[in-house]
Design an enzyme around this catalytic site. Structure first.
Site, mmCIF file in Angstrom:
data_model
loop_
_atom_site.group_PDB
_atom_site.id
_atom_site.type_symbol
_atom_site.label_atom_id
_atom_site.label_comp_id
_atom_site.label_asym_id
_atom_site.label_seq_id
_atom_site.Cartn_x
_atom_site.Cartn_y
_atom_site.Cartn_z
ATOM 1 N N ASN A 1 -3.451 -6.169 13.677
ATOM 2 C CA ASN A 1 -4.876 -5.840 13.646
ATOM 3 C C ASN A 1 -5.679 -6.735 14.588
ATOM 4 O O ASN A 1 -6.810 -7.122 14.287
ATOM 5 C CB ASN A 1 -5.425 -5.927 12.224
ATOM 6 N N HIS B 1 -6.762 -11.361 -0.543
ATOM 7 C CA HIS B 1 -6.109 -10.950 0.705
ATOM 8 C C HIS B 1 -6.945 -11.480 1.859
ATOM 9 O O HIS B 1 -7.949 -10.888 2.252
ATOM 10 C CB HIS B 1 -6.003 -9.429 0.760
ATOM 11 N N THR C 1 0.839 -1.190 0.000
ATOM 12 C CA THR C 1 0.000 0.000 0.000
ATOM 13 C C THR C 1 0.881 1.248 0.000
ATOM 14 O O THR C 1 1.686 1.449 0.902
ATOM 15 C CB THR C 1 -0.915 0.017 1.229
ATOM 16 N N ASN D 1 -3.752 -10.646 7.710
ATOM 17 C CA ASN D 1 -3.496 -9.357 8.368
ATOM 18 C C ASN D 1 -4.720 -8.713 9.008
ATOM 19 O O ASN D 1 -4.781 -7.490 9.169
ATOM 20 C CB ASN D 1 -2.868 -8.370 7.372
ATOM 21 N N TYR E 1 -7.866 -8.494 7.919
ATOM 22 C CA TYR E 1 -8.881 -7.920 7.044
ATOM 23 C C TYR E 1 -10.079 -8.870 6.931
ATOM 24 O O TYR E 1 -10.107 -9.922 7.567
ATOM 25 C CB TYR E 1 -8.268 -7.543 5.702
#
Length: 367
Positions: free
Chosen positions: A229, A169, A25, A172, A174
């Site tokens: 996270n 994805h 990102t 992490n 998400y």
């Protein structure tokens, strides 16, 4: 015995080396433009480029300038990138992304954050925007099939743009990872509870995007140990859950499974378990599904991992920021540039983005 320079058969593709560019990102454009064409083309010598995480709908991010694949304008922008990478003999997959409960609540177009269950993530912070009001309690998703359909539509748009394939994805912390992890998913319907139910969301997405691209053009990123996270289960639950998930993914003969090592990024919750990602190596049939590994690999460790046959390719992130010619540097055992411009990691223009020199440019002899 493989090395960075060894070509890799990935489904119907032949990668020219085993150096993979990670999804990074950089927060430069909602709609990819000429700057992104230059950025990705500079790195086309990678065996495979994985794009920055790319949104499947116009919400679900902590970044105010992260790209998507939900509009015709974005498809057109990505097509120019793909065409340029292909013209330079490269391959490129798009990484499909929904951030779920850890989205910045002020970037949700007035809609609530969503997740499998009404459980807020603890710790962490928004790196690019002011942290207040911080993580919020999400609204439980009523019908996960709606989001599965969004992923499928994103894959269809990616195919329109000409991408060689797609990566889900599912790491992490998400949205797909939030379904997998029993600390964030406490549903009592068919999408929660048992290992099979918690893995259902990711597997349903994989099945739908395989229907768009074909199994051998689809990959997935997983982070079994959590650590970021507010993700991470007990070691027992981690081993059981990811053993089942990896078996199911391998049975589908997808192109690759990318496993990321434990990564806390200073998360104060300290959740997660630093598990050995290679414990699942023997579950993956490498004839059809390759194993990519990621997180804090340097040149020596990556080379040894390939030599020992522990993985089929190494995914590099931060080194690809400062070394557009990273594959060549690794293959030729040349010094890597580690002079990061930290102020431009996540915002700005070409500075700290497309102005990093190649090895040859660094060693130009003055006339």
């Amino acid at each position: 015995m493989a090395s960075f320079a060894t070509p890799l058969k990935l489904g119907s593709l032949l990668l020219k080396n085993r150096v993979i560019m990670a999804a990074l990102t950089r927060n430069r454009n909602l709609v990819p433009g000429p700057l992104q064409v230059e950025y990705y083309t500079q790195r086309a010598t990678a065996g495979l480029i994985l794009t920055e995480a790319t949104l499947i709908e116009p919400i679900g991010t902590e970044w105010n300038n992260a790209p998507g694949i939900y509009s015709d304008e974005q498809v057109a922008g990505w097509r120019k990138i793909v065409d340029s990478v292909h013209a330079h003999n490269g391959h490129i997959f798009i990484q499909l992304w929904h951030i779920g409960r850890v989205a910045h609540p002020l970037l949700q177009n007035g809609r609530p954050n969503v997740a499998p269950s009404a459980i807020a993530a603890k710790g962490g912070k928004f790196r690019q925007l002011p942290g207040a009001p911080g993580y919020v309690t999400p609204v439980p998703i009523d019908d996960p099939e709606h989001y599965i359909a969004l992923y499928k539509r994103a894959a269809e748009r990616a195919k329109e743009a000409g991408f060689d394939g797609v990566e889900l994805h599912s790491a992490n912390g998400y949205l797909p990872n939030q379904f997998i992890d029993n600390t964030s998913n406490q549903r009592t319907d068919k999408w929660g509870g048992s290992v099979e139910n918690r893995c259902r969301f990711s597997l349903r997405i994989i099945d739908e995007i395989c229907g768009v691209y074909g199994n051998d053009r689809v990959g997935i990123k997983l982070s079994p140990g959590g650590g970021y996270n507010d993700m991470g289960m007990t070691e027992k639950d981690t081993v059981e859950t990811y053993g089942y998930l990896i078996k199911e993914l391998t049975s589908r003969r997808i192109a690759y499974i990318q496993l990321a090592r434990y990564w806390s990024l200073g998360d104060p919750t300290k959740r997660g378990t630093d598990v050995d990602i290679f414990q699942w190596r023997n579950l993956i049939d490498s004839e059809h599904t390759k194993l990519f590994v990621n997180t804090d690999y340097d040149s020596e460790q990556g080379a040894k991992t390939l030599k020992d046959g522990l993985a089929d390719a190494i995914v590099f992130g931060r080194f690809y920021i400062t070394n557009p010619d990273l594959a060549q540097r690794l293959i030729n055992k040349q010094e890597l540039n580690t002079n990061y411009n930290f102020k431009t990691f996540y915002d700005g223009d070409h500075t700290g983005y497309t102005d990093y020199p190649t090895y040859e440019q660094e060693h130009v002899v003055p006339a």
